[in-house]
Motif scaffolding. Structure first.
Motif, PDB file in Angstrom:
ATOM      1  N   ALA A 297       0.820  -1.213   0.000  1.00 15.76           N
ATOM      2  CA  ALA A 297       0.000   0.000   0.000  1.00 15.76           C
ATOM      3  C   ALA A 297       0.851   1.260   0.000  1.00 15.76           C
ATOM      4  O   ALA A 297       0.446   2.298  -0.546  1.00 15.76           O
ATOM      5  N   SER A 298       2.037   1.198   0.609  1.00 16.90           N
ATOM      6  CA  SER A 298       2.905   2.367   0.691  1.00 16.90           C
ATOM      7  C   SER A 298       3.813   2.507  -0.525  1.00 16.90           C
ATOM      8  O   SER A 298       4.544   3.491  -0.637  1.00 16.90           O
ATOM      9  N   GLY A 299       3.805   1.527  -1.412  1.00 10.83           N
ATOM     10  CA  GLY A 299       4.697   1.549  -2.562  1.00 10.83           C
ATOM     11  C   GLY A 299       4.049   2.116  -3.810  1.00 10.83           C
ATOM     12  O   GLY A 299       3.007   2.770  -3.759  1.00 10.83           O
ATOM     13  N   LYS A 364      -2.348  -2.328  -8.315  1.00  5.54           N
ATOM     14  CA  LYS A 364      -2.486  -1.994  -6.894  1.00  5.54           C
ATOM     15  C   LYS A 364      -2.942  -3.173  -6.047  1.00  5.54           C
ATOM     16  O   LYS A 364      -3.196  -3.011  -4.862  1.00  5.54           O
ATOM     17  N   HIS A 365      -3.018  -4.356  -6.647  1.00  2.10           N
ATOM     18  CA  HIS A 365      -3.557  -5.497  -5.917  1.00  2.10           C
ATOM     19  C   HIS A 365      -2.468  -6.287  -5.198  1.00  2.10           C
ATOM     20  O   HIS A 365      -1.332  -6.398  -5.682  1.00  2.10           O
ATOM     21  N   LEU A 366      -2.844  -6.818  -4.060  1.00  6.42           N
ATOM     22  CA  LEU A 366      -2.050  -7.806  -3.358  1.00  6.42           C
ATOM     23  C   LEU A 366      -2.639  -9.166  -3.706  1.00  6.42           C
ATOM     24  O   LEU A 366      -3.803  -9.440  -3.401  1.00  6.42           O
ATOM     25  N   PRO A 379      -7.284  -5.080  -3.362  1.00  6.01           N
ATOM     26  CA  PRO A 379      -6.491  -3.847  -3.378  1.00  6.01           C
ATOM     27  C   PRO A 379      -5.745  -3.687  -2.047  1.00  6.01           C
ATOM     28  O   PRO A 379      -6.377  -3.670  -0.984  1.00  6.01           O
ATOM     29  N   ALA A 380      -4.422  -3.594  -2.109  1.00 10.89           N
ATOM     30  CA  ALA A 380      -3.620  -3.574  -0.879  1.00 10.89           C
ATOM     31  C   ALA A 380      -4.011  -2.418   0.034  1.00 10.89           C
ATOM     32  O   ALA A 380      -4.060  -2.570   1.258  1.00 10.89           O
ATOM     33  N   HIS A 381      -4.309  -1.261  -0.565  1.00 11.15           N
ATOM     34  CA  HIS A 381      -4.599  -0.089   0.276  1.00 11.15           C
ATOM     35  C   HIS A 381      -5.890  -0.258   1.063  1.00 11.15           C
ATOM     36  O   HIS A 381      -6.059   0.324   2.136  1.00 11.15           O
TER      37      HIS A 381
END
Length: 762
Positions: A297-299, A364-366, A379-381
């Protein structure tokens, strides 16, 4: 917290399958929001991740709306020296000459009640890894401890286990324990507070942050193997209250290995020196769920993870268990492909297990796979940063006015007995029984430690530049007035740092409160945040980070609201740090009291010891007075000893300054206040006891008066020592040895017979 294996395809095929989201701490609307984000029901692994990451401990869902006030009150001038602040693993402060210091305090309250040794030990381990994750070498720890009454049966179990866990882990790591507090109060009987602080040093250019950058970069998991310990641990325990029988929740408490962490520290430092780390995150609360989602999320991209590559120490672990495990001594790093082999070599040199478990991807996905199936695709965020934000109801309690009604001051008929009762009370007695279990001088750079107003450490062996750290809190003051209570905690920690001769530069905090679902508690919390933020702004020093711990209560009864405040100061030459005890000047010393003394007994130790309960208003503090004390003491060359006045008032400060070197002291109470009880036991703020030589006394007094500080010459050390030493207040005189005996005997009397009962045998 164990759930069955499940995949994304299975979730799509069975949209109506019932899931145990309530058992995992999620509310109906939170579960509905997860389904809305994913466009389907979550898999078991996704449900596990969202539940731990959206817990109170990890998401700050009840405190976010109030914590924003710290940012609103931080001016650009305050923030200019902060290299990393709120939201990072720890605050990092630029202290000049290319050096930086990082510090943070965090809670491990609930695990420490369930299993005191491991709960406290892993609390130390977790805060140390937070410091490591900033690119720093940890150099010291300290702790803030709160227990039930000293004579309460369960306090013997909890206190001895907690102290044993702290000493075992910290001593094995080779980190000095340089200070802290231990407080006893009935409100903590079923919910102790174990707040651990760590300090680290680094060069400014070596700062590391938790982000996953660069498509194709590899995700490396290194340290201990992942097991079943700690599943649903701090992330769930810290979002719940304790009921009768909660001490049986043993599987949820993590198990620590300090020797593995010691090796991990050295391994991390070698990795940093080799320049092979792009981003790094420790694995603490929520384990891999936290590390992977927060890094992604921070990347600047997404992330793919293969759980089959995670080194395990238990068989047949499900994806949900692997992701939620809070096994200790683990770190997660992002590494460029060309540096992976070097990364592996350094880990092998330290015999640290490491594995490539994934890579940074586009989007943006994990995406997480297990046994060849996709078990997480989100979505990681939304996992790391989009937990629910609650604007909990808050209201000033109906009982607050009655609580603040002035209380009659008990004036003792026998001052001699009162002095002995005070120094021997659990509130003021010697903590040597606890602190002697800690190593305070390992690494060789400890200048001042336990028993001093603040811990002082040398960080540059050539220039002798150093730092001073203090942490303080008073739940009694904060219960009476939450805003002023937080200011008083800040003021005392600031003043303790100043007493060493250091200039305060930054603040951290650990805010311990009851259930956020209680409007009374949320009012206490909001008021405390505002008091601390406004106070920091008035002092001109930034809040660099902190921690919130809610649900600290047994049943419906919350603990005393306890905002622990840590202050970091910089001292240019630790060889010039002020002493805190009399008798080192080689001649009798003159005593000055700085600050004004009034009838401030609300929440005081005298009120507690004399049977007055908890009533009235706490002392009022003007932080401009604290700044004037700093201007007087920082860099001063005419001070032989300095000690702040806080709990116990003047009587306790005089005794503590005299007892170490066993020197006699004569004090004129009339120079302090016309009433002896007020002069001895009042806890008026912004006061300090300072000693100088007779030759320097007039010049010192003139400097204080020039700064506008109330100053009174109140006495002197007498030259008598040992058995001849007396503490003579004029209206009463007591042999120092008798006071010292009362002071030293209390904790051994309560806990000496259970020492070692909770020790870990290696």
């Amino acid at each position: 917290m164990t759930v069955h294996n499940d995949t994304v395809s299975a979730a799509l095929a069975s949209p109506d399958e019932a899931q145990p989201y309530r058992e995992l701490g999620l509310k109906d609307d939170e579960y509905a929001r997860i389904k809305e984000i994913l466009g389907r029901r979550p898999t078991d692994a996704e449900l596990s991740m969202y539940s731990v990451m959206w817990s109170e401990h990890c998401s700050y869902k009840s405190s976010k709306v109030h914590l924003r006030y710290f940012g609103e009150t931080t001016t650009p001038e305050m923030a200019e020296k902060i290299l990393a602040g709120i939201g990072e693993n720890a605050g990092v402060v630029d202290i000049g000459d290319g050096n930086a210091v990082t510090f943070r305090v965090e809670s491990h309250n609930h695990p420490s009640y369930v299993e005191p040794h491991q709960g406290a030990a892993t609390g130390v381990g977790g805060i140390v890894r937070d410091i490591m994750a900033m690119g720093a070498r940890p150099i010291a720890v300290m702790d803030q401890l709160r227990f039930g009454p000293a004579d309460f049966p369960d306090t013997q179990r909890v206190l001895t286990g907690v102290v044993d866990g702290i000493s075992h882990y910290g001593n094995c790591l080779g980190l000095p324990n340089i200070g802290g507090e231990t407080v006893f109060d009935e409100s903590y009987a079923g919910n102790p507070l174990v707040n651990a602080l760590c300090v680290g040093t680094l060069k400014v250019e070596d700062l590391k942050l938790a982000f996953a950058s660069g498509t194709g970069n590899k995700v490396m998991l290194f340290g201990s193997r992942t097991g079943l310990d700690g599943i649903g641990g701090v992330s769930v325990l810290a979002s719940d209250t304790f009921e009768e029988g909660a001490e049986r929740k043993l599987p949820a408490v993590q198990v620590g290995d300090p020797f593995a962490e010691k090796v991990l520290i050295e391994c991390c430092l070698d990795l940093y020196r080799a320049g092979v780390v792009v981003g790094i995150q420790d694995l603490g609360g929520a384990g891999l769920s936290c590390a992977t989602s927060e890094l992604a999320a921070s990347g600047d991209g997404g992330m793919s993870i293969n759980l089959d590559a995670v080194p395990l120490r238990a068989e047949n672990m499900t994806a949900a268990e692997i992701l939620a495990s809070e096994s200790q001594e683990r770190m997660c790093a992002v590494v460029t492909p060309e540096n992976v082999e070097k990364f592996r070599e350094i880990c092998a040199h330290w015999d640290v297990t490491c594995a490539e478990i994934g890579e940074v991807t586009t989007g943006k996905h994990l995406v997480i796979t297990h046994q060849g199936e996709v078990v997480v695709d989100a979505p990681a965020h939304t996992i790391a940063n989009e937990g629910p934000v609650y604007e909990r109801p808050w209201a000033r309690p109906e009982w607050q006015d009655a609580l603040q009604e002035p209380a009659e001051i008990t004036r003792p008929s026998d001052l001699r007995a009162a002095l002995l009762d005070m120094v021997g009370s659990p509130a003021l007695c010697s903590r040597a029984f606890i602190t002697e279990q800690y190593d305070r001088y390992v690494r060789g750079n400890t200048v001042k430690a336990l028993g001093s107003d603040a811990g002082v450490l040398r960080i540059d062996e050539e220039t002798h530049r150093g730092v001073a750290v203090a942490s303080d809190a008073s739940g009694r003051y904060t219960k009476l007035d939450p805003n002023m209570g937080a200011r008083l905690a800040l003021a005392e920690a600031y003043r303790n740092v100043v007493a060493t001769g250091a200039r305060p530069v930054a603040v951290t905090n650990c805010l311990n409160y009851g259930s956020p679902e209680n409007p009374d508690v949320m009012w206490q919390f909001r008021e405390s945040v505002h008091g601390l933020a406004d106070g920091a702004q008035e002092l001109g020093i930034p809040v660099s980070g902190g921690n919130v711990s809610f649900y600290n209560q047994t049943g419906t009864e919350p603990i005393l609201p306890t905002p622990v405040v840590g202050v970091l100061g910089v001292i240019e030459d630790v060889r010039q740090a002020h002493a805190h005890d009399l008798g080192r000047a080689g001649e009798p010393e003159v005593l000055f009291l700085l600050g004004a003394t009034g009838e401030d007994f609300g929440g005081s130790i005298w009120q507690q010891v004399s049977g007055g309960g908890l009533q009235g208003l706490p002392p009022s503090v003007d932080l401009a007075d604290e700044q004037r004390l700093a201007d007087l003491l920082v860099g001063a060359q005419d001070i032989t000893a300095a000690h702040d006045l806080s709990e116990g008032g003047l009587a306790q400060a005089v005794f503590e300054m005299a007892q170490r070197e066993e020197v006699g002291v004569r004090v004129d109470l009339a120079a302090v206040h016309e009433d002896p009880t007020t002069a001895l036991f009042s806890e008026s703020a912004s006061r300090m006891l300072v000693a100088t030589t007779p030759a320097q006394a007039d010049a010192f007094q003139a400097r204080a008066e020039e700064l506008g500080i109330p100053v009174a010459r109140i006495g002197e050390s007498t030259g008598a020592a040992g058995a001849e030493a007396q503490i003579d207040f004029g209206v009463v005189s007591v042999p120092l040895a008798e006071l010292k005996e009362a002071w030293e005997s209390t904790l051994p009397k309560h806990f000496g017979h259970v020492v070692g009962a909770n020790s870990v045998v290696e």
